[in-house]
Design a protein around this motif. Structure first.
Motif: not given
Length: 174
Positions: A40-48, A62-67
Motif C-alpha cells: 500500500q502507499g501513494r507515490l508521485d513518480v516523475s520520469l525524465r 519518487l515522493k510520497g508515503t508507503v505502508k
C-alpha cells in the motif's frame, strides 16, 4: 499486467530527445506489481527520459508515503519516501537486465518501468522499520514487555535442567 500498461515508455517513438512522464503509484499499483514488502502507499513518480548516443538515461523521482509493517508491533506504519534513481536503457537484440543497464529488444522499443518504480521505492526502506517511540500498538507493546526478562535479572538464578549439567561435565573433561 494490463493495469501496469500505463507504465510503458516507448523509446523508439519519443517525440524529442527529452521526454517526461508523471504517474501516481497508489494501492492499485502496488497490488498489481505483487511485491512482497510494499502493498500500500501513494507515490508521485516523475520520469525524465533523455536520449543519448546509443542509450537512454532514465531519471526517476519518487515522493510520497508507503505502508510497511512495523517490526516491533506488526501494525502498518507510514514510511516517507523522497528519492531519485537512475537507469540506463539501450536497444539491442534481446531483453536483458544486469541492474545498471537494461537492454530492450529493438523490435519492440518499449520498456515497462513499473517494476523499477517498485524496486526503487523498496530500496529506500531500511532493513528494520519501527514506529517512533510511543507509536506502536499499546496491546502488542504490553505483551512484548511482559515476555521480556526484567533488566538486570540474572538468568543463572533460574533452575537448570539436570541433563545440561551432565553434558557440561562431558565438555569439562575434554
Amino acid at each position: 499486467m494490463e493495469k501496469l500498461d500505463s507504465y510503458k515508455v516507448d523509446l523508439k517513438g519519443m517525440p524529442s530527445d527529452t521526454t517526461s512522464y508523471q504517474w501516481c503509484a497508489d494501492d492499485e499499483f502496488f497490488s498489481a506489481v505483487q511485491g512482497s514488502e510494499i502493498r500500500q502507499g501513494r507515490l508521485d513518480v516523475s520520469l525524465r527520459v533523455c536520449r543519448t548516443s546509443g542509450a537512454y538515461e532514465l531519471r526517476f523521482r519518487l515522493k510520497g508515503t508507503v505502508k510497511v509493517t512495523c517490526d516491533r508491533c506488526l501494525e502498518l506504519m507510514d514510511f516517507p519516501i523522497d528519492a531519485e534513481h537512475g537507469l540506463r536503457v539501450k536497444l539491442g537484440g534481446e531483453y536483458s537486465d544486469d541492474g545498471e543497464l537494461v537492454t530492450v529488444p529493438e523490435t519492440e522499443g518499449v520498456v515497462n518501468v513499473a517494476w523499477n518504480i517498485y524496486e526503487f521505492a523498496r530500496l529506500e526502506i531500511p532493513l528494520r522499520h519501527v514506529h517512533p517511540s510511543g507509536g506502536c500498538n499499546e496491546t502488542m507493546s504490553g505483551l512484548l514487555q511482559a515476555m521480556t526478562p526484567a533488566a538486570g535479572a540474572d538468568q543463572d538464578d533460574a533452575p537448570t535442567d539436570p541433563r545440561w549439567n551432565e553434558l557440561k561435565k562431558i565438555l569439562n573433561k575434554q
